[in-house]
Design an enzyme around this catalytic site. Structure first.
Site, PDB file in Angstrom:
ATOM      1  CB  CYS A  96      -0.889  -0.017   1.241  1.00  0.00           C
ATOM      2  SG  CYS A  96      -1.936   1.438   1.385  1.00  0.00           S
ATOM      3  CG  HIS A 138      -5.801  -2.140  -1.120  1.00  0.00           C
ATOM      4  ND1 HIS A 138      -4.699  -2.751  -0.547  1.00  0.00           N
ATOM      5  CD2 HIS A 138      -5.568  -0.807  -1.025  1.00  0.00           C
ATOM      6  CE1 HIS A 138      -3.855  -1.814  -0.120  1.00  0.00           C
ATOM      7  NE2 HIS A 138      -4.360  -0.628  -0.410  1.00  0.00           N
TER       8      HIS A 138
HETATM    9 NI    NI Z   1      -3.609   1.236  -0.126  1.00  0.00          NI
END
Ligand code: NI
Length: 167
Positions: A96, A138
């Site tokens: 991320c 996500h």
């Molecule tokens: Ni992310």
């Protein structure tokens, strides 16, 4: 891109920024400002070599996310996205932009259905598998204040990667 406006690379919020654990608000009006934000989010994502980015990550608590898995794909602009169905489970590696320098092994669905509005306010319903399903989970997680580290297969399944690796 919108009417000749200059694109901006926005600052990406990183852990432990509390905005990453807050819920984004539903968007009621799609206006020029929001479309400019979507373009800037795409620019920011490309600049960081990411494949998706959500409002929280650029300091905006509104339910907007953008996804583009490859250069050949059309960028997806998702407004008020919701996962309406999840099916199956798989374990998959993930990173991320808000947690630089790490990757983890997470539980994700095999298949999901997503509902969202596009940038014209049209209802989108998309069924996805593999990487696109993972990106949908996500990014909608981000908008609900959740991160991939909330879905680790086990606590030790998070590891450091060299600083310049792609996300
Ligand atoms: Ni992310």
């Amino acid at each position: 891109m919108f009417g000749g406006d200059v694109l901006a690379v926005l600052t990406i919020r990183k852990l432990p920024d509390p905005i990453l654990t807050q819920k984004a608000k539903r968007i009621r009006h799609i206006d020029k400002e929001l479309l400019k934000l979507a373009d800037d989010m795409l620019e920011t994502m490309h600049d960081a070599n990411g494949v998706g980015i959500a409002g929280n990550q650029v300091g905006i608590l509104q339910q907007i996310a953008v996804i583009q898995l490859t250069d050949e794909d059309e960028p997806l602009i998702l407004i008020n996205p919701e996962i309406t169905m999840r099916e199956g489970e798989r374990h998959v590696e993930e990173g991320c932009l808000s947690i630089p320098g790490y990757r983890g092994l997470v539980r994700r669905s095999l298949k999901v259905k997503l509902r969202a509005l596009d940038k014209k306010g049209k209802l989108l319903r998309i069924e996805a598998e593999e990487l696109l399903a993972q990106a949908f989970e996500h990014e909608t997680d981000h908008l609900n204040g959740k991160l991939y580290i909330d879905h680790l297969v086990s606590r030790d399944k998070l590891w450091k990667i060299p600083p310049d690796s792609a996300e």
